[in-house]
Design a protein around this motif. Structure first.
Motif, PDB file in Angstrom:
ATOM      1  N   ASP A   1      13.485  15.308 -26.144  1.00  0.00           N
ATOM      2  CA  ASP A   1      14.480  14.516 -26.056  1.00  0.00           C
ATOM      3  C   ASP A   1      15.260  14.028 -24.531  1.00  0.00           C
ATOM      4  O   ASP A   1      16.269  13.431 -24.958  1.00  0.00           O
ATOM      5  N   GLU A   2      14.675  14.628 -23.835  1.00  0.00           N
ATOM      6  CA  GLU A   2      15.347  13.821 -22.095  1.00  0.00           C
ATOM      7  C   GLU A   2      14.771  12.697 -22.292  1.00  0.00           C
ATOM      8  O   GLU A   2      13.218  12.288 -21.755  1.00  0.00           O
ATOM      9  N   GLU A   3      14.981  11.686 -20.979  1.00  0.00           N
ATOM     10  CA  GLU A   3      14.993  10.638 -21.147  1.00  0.00           C
ATOM     11  C   GLU A   3      15.502  10.178 -19.586  1.00  0.00           C
ATOM     12  O   GLU A   3      16.681  10.436 -18.837  1.00  0.00           O
ATOM     13  N   MET A   4      14.681  10.720 -18.439  1.00  0.00           N
ATOM     14  CA  MET A   4      15.449   9.696 -16.913  1.00  0.00           C
ATOM     15  C   MET A   4      14.460   8.472 -16.651  1.00  0.00           C
ATOM     16  O   MET A   4      13.001   8.781 -16.397  1.00  0.00           O
ATOM     17  N   MET A   5      15.863   7.467 -15.939  1.00  0.00           N
ATOM     18  CA  MET A   5      15.247   6.790 -15.273  1.00  0.00           C
ATOM     19  C   MET A   5      15.401   7.204 -13.723  1.00  0.00           C
ATOM     20  O   MET A   5      15.821   7.249 -13.066  1.00  0.00           O
ATOM     21  N   VAL A   6      14.126   6.599 -13.384  1.00  0.00           N
ATOM     22  CA  VAL A   6      14.009   7.109 -11.438  1.00  0.00           C
ATOM     23  C   VAL A   6      13.164   5.540 -10.687  1.00  0.00           C
ATOM     24  O   VAL A   6      12.636   5.061 -10.877  1.00  0.00           O
ATOM     25  N   GLU A   7      14.308   6.035  -9.684  1.00  0.00           N
ATOM     26  CA  GLU A   7      14.067   5.454  -8.561  1.00  0.00           C
ATOM     27  C   GLU A   7      12.584   5.571  -7.729  1.00  0.00           C
ATOM     28  O   GLU A   7      12.892   7.495  -6.993  1.00  0.00           O
ATOM     29  N   VAL A   8      11.933   5.570  -6.850  1.00  0.00           N
ATOM     30  CA  VAL A   8      11.141   5.702  -5.572  1.00  0.00           C
ATOM     31  C   VAL A   8      11.151   4.971  -5.045  1.00  0.00           C
ATOM     32  O   VAL A   8      11.164   3.873  -4.784  1.00  0.00           O
ATOM     33  N   LYS A   9      10.872   5.548  -3.864  1.00  0.00           N
ATOM     34  CA  LYS A   9      11.564   4.444  -2.372  1.00  0.00           C
ATOM     35  C   LYS A   9      10.203   5.462  -1.380  1.00  0.00           C
ATOM     36  O   LYS A   9      10.346   6.968  -1.722  1.00  0.00           O
ATOM     37  N   GLY A  10       9.272   4.840  -0.989  1.00  0.00           N
ATOM     38  CA  GLY A  10       7.884   5.355  -0.259  1.00  0.00           C
ATOM     39  C   GLY A  10       7.973   5.102   1.194  1.00  0.00           C
ATOM     40  O   GLY A  10       8.775   3.425   1.828  1.00  0.00           O
ATOM     41  N   THR A  11       7.639   5.809   1.702  1.00  0.00           N
ATOM     42  CA  THR A  11       8.082   5.446   3.805  1.00  0.00           C
ATOM     43  C   THR A  11       7.056   6.207   4.124  1.00  0.00           C
ATOM     44  O   THR A  11       6.652   7.065   4.064  1.00  0.00           O
ATOM     45  N   THR A  12       6.681   5.631   4.937  1.00  0.00           N
ATOM     46  CA  THR A  12       5.765   6.191   6.527  1.00  0.00           C
ATOM     47  C   THR A  12       6.385   7.334   7.559  1.00  0.00           C
ATOM     48  O   THR A  12       6.430   8.368   8.325  1.00  0.00           O
ATOM     49  N   SER A  13       7.850   6.808   7.298  1.00  0.00           N
ATOM     50  CA  SER A  13       9.126   7.672   7.767  1.00  0.00           C
ATOM     51  C   SER A  13       8.431   9.027   8.111  1.00  0.00           C
ATOM     52  O   SER A  13       9.218   9.611   7.092  1.00  0.00           O
ATOM     53  N   ASP A  14       9.358   9.942   8.806  1.00  0.00           N
ATOM     54  CA  ASP A  14       9.581  11.334   8.918  1.00  0.00           C
ATOM     55  C   ASP A  14      10.814  11.949   8.562  1.00  0.00           C
ATOM     56  O   ASP A  14      11.455  13.149   8.247  1.00  0.00           O
ATOM     57  N   LEU A  15      11.737  10.805   8.329  1.00  0.00           N
ATOM     58  CA  LEU A  15      13.521  11.331   8.793  1.00  0.00           C
ATOM     59  C   LEU A  15      13.685  10.037   6.693  1.00  0.00           C
ATOM     60  O   LEU A  15      13.414   8.638   7.272  1.00  0.00           O
ATOM     61  N   CYS A  16      13.998  10.783   6.300  1.00  0.00           N
ATOM     62  CA  CYS A  16      14.850  10.050   5.158  1.00  0.00           C
ATOM     63  C   CYS A  16      15.919  10.185   5.006  1.00  0.00           C
ATOM     64  O   CYS A  16      16.417  10.962   3.378  1.00  0.00           O
ATOM     65  N   ASN A  17      16.964   9.854   6.066  1.00  0.00           N
ATOM     66  CA  ASN A  17      18.122  10.097   5.361  1.00  0.00           C
ATOM     67  C   ASN A  17      19.218   8.973   4.320  1.00  0.00           C
ATOM     68  O   ASN A  17      20.356   8.783   4.092  1.00  0.00           O
TER      69      ASN A  17
ATOM     70  N   ALA B   1       0.694  -1.270  -0.039  1.00  0.00           N
ATOM     71  CA  ALA B   1       0.020  -0.407   0.293  1.00  0.00           C
ATOM     72  C   ALA B   1       0.545   1.030  -0.095  1.00  0.00           C
ATOM     73  O   ALA B   1       0.440   2.428  -0.851  1.00  0.00           O
ATOM     74  N   VAL B   2       2.161   1.230   0.155  1.00  0.00           N
ATOM     75  CA  VAL B   2       2.971   2.553   1.056  1.00  0.00           C
ATOM     76  C   VAL B   2       3.560   2.433  -1.063  1.00  0.00           C
ATOM     77  O   VAL B   2       3.979   3.510  -1.032  1.00  0.00           O
ATOM     78  N   ASP B   3       4.264   1.527  -0.898  1.00  0.00           N
ATOM     79  CA  ASP B   3       4.717   1.578  -2.588  1.00  0.00           C
ATOM     80  C   ASP B   3       3.597   2.409  -3.318  1.00  0.00           C
ATOM     81  O   ASP B   3       4.292   2.670  -4.152  1.00  0.00           O
ATOM     82  N   ARG B   4       2.110   1.569  -3.296  1.00  0.00           N
ATOM     83  CA  ARG B   4       1.885   2.161  -4.347  1.00  0.00           C
ATOM     84  C   ARG B   4       1.240   3.934  -4.280  1.00  0.00           C
ATOM     85  O   ARG B   4       1.640   4.481  -5.101  1.00  0.00           O
ATOM     86  N   GLN B   5       1.355   3.892  -3.282  1.00  0.00           N
ATOM     87  CA  GLN B   5       1.199   5.451  -2.922  1.00  0.00           C
ATOM     88  C   GLN B   5       2.039   6.280  -3.300  1.00  0.00           C
ATOM     89  O   GLN B   5       2.461   6.956  -3.566  1.00  0.00           O
TER      90      GLN B   5
END
Length: 362
Positions: A278-294, A241-245
């Motif tokens: 002409d731009e192409e970007m490969m994007v990694e997505v990380k989801g979390t319930t955390s308030d801290l993302c270090n 559920a977190v990853d989908r959001q």
């Protein structure tokens, strides 16, 4: 309780690191009398806590071996703070000159490292206490009545670390103790500690990389993982559920910048292919319930991709996702997007968490 606190305050100016008669009396008041006053109040203070925190306990200390300038008594959940070095707790401190009692909520300020008890860094303490204040202010919109600065006035380094480890405090001058509503203040502090504990159950104080790293350790070293303090973590359905959001929020963000987005999470070593002109970007997505993302956890293929295509990749971290567990099918909403487009992975520190070790075959 007021009388006991006043007696301790009167003994504070007579501090000695040795076990003088005055320090013997102070130790008895701290470890026995004041601690017992809090234990008597545990049934009423329990009402400030969620039922899952049914393991409340009290302990006091006036020093191990040599006496300390800054004695304390703390109330805590055994699961959330198995010892004074870990977790958050409600703690009563005393000014070195006996002028003031501080009713506080703070966190562990020392850790065992290399066989020695050492203070954690000032930056780490600042991050911990700032996070706790954020949690309380989210719930009550204010820190009141715990808005005072804690100053113990001690000479030794450890009491100064106690000050840095305090998230918020109520200052009560010794002269005001007879009229102070200690029971109400204790209950209010307990309510705020409960809110912090609930946030910790959601792992809101743990970066997503550390959350995932704990899961890796649990697989590789299950006995070690069980023996330590446990994070409560997310189930597989909650994680989904977190990853989908996170994916929804990330793609909405990228579309807002004019990108066309394709979900590649099932087939590639990145989650979103974002294109614009002409731009192409490969994007990694990380989801979390955390308030801290270090920190985040990445596979070897993901790390290799960001290094090989440096300047053409991005990292989107979606934090503070709200998770709802009210039904058999968890759901998630909201979230805050931090976009690191054209991300240079080597600006971050990469550390190997585990290795797959395989037999050699001829």
């Amino acid at each position: 309780m007021q009388d006991i606190l006043r007696k301790i305050c009167k003994l504070q100016p007579m501090y000695s690191s040795t076990n003088t008669p005055e320090m013997q009396e102070r130790g008895y008041l701290i470890r026995s009398k004041l601690a017992e006053e809090l234990r008597v109040r545990l049934p009423s203070l329990q009402q400030a806590f969620d039922s899952i925190f049914d393991d409340l306990a009290v302990e006091g200390s006036d020093g191990i071996g040599r006496k300390t300038e800054a004695p304390w008594v703390r109330l805590f959940s055994k699961a959330m703070s198995p010892n004074p070095r870990e977790g958050f707790y409600l703690v009563i401190h005393f000014a070195a000159d006996g002028s003031t009692v501080f009713l506080t909520v703070g966190c562990g300020s020392t850790i065992w490292r290399g066989g020695d008890l050492r203070a954690v860094s000032d930056d780490e303490l600042k991050a911990r206490t700032s996070w706790a204040r954020f949690v309380v202010q989210q719930r009550w919109k204010t820190l009141s009545p715990f808005e005072d600065e804690i100053v113990l006035g001690a000479k030794a380094p450890l009491p100064r670390t106690f000050e840095k480890a305090t998230a918020f405090a109520k200052r009560i001058p010794a002269s005001d103790l007879p009229n102070a509503d200690l029971d109400q203040l204790l209950f209010s502090a307990a309510e705020r500690l409960n809110e912090i504990y609930l946030a910790q159950r959601e792992q809101r104080d743990v970066s997503p990389g550390d959350q995932d790293a704990a899961s890796v350790v649990a697989i590789a070293k299950p006995l070690k993982a069980r023996s330590g303090k446990q994070g409560f973590g997310l189930t597989a359905k909650e994680r989904q559920a977190v990853d989908r959001q996170a994916m929804f929020m990330a793609m909405q963000y990228l579309k807002g910048l004019g990108y066309n987005c394709k979900d590649t999470s099932a087939t590639q070593s990145f989650d979103v292919l974002a294109t614009k002109a002409d731009e192409e970007m490969m994007v990694e997505v990380k989801g979390t319930t955390s308030d801290l993302c270090n920190s985040v956890l990445m596979t070897k293929n993901e790390v290799d991709l960001h290094r090989e295509h440096k300047g053409k990749t991005g990292l989107l971290i979606v934090s503070r996702i709200k998770l709802f567990r009210d039904s058999d099918t968890p759901s998630a909403s909201d979230g805050e997007v931090e976009a690191l487009l054209y991300w240079d992975i080597d600006d971050w520190v990469s550390e190997p968490m585990a290795f797959q070790v395989s037999r050699k075959f001829a």
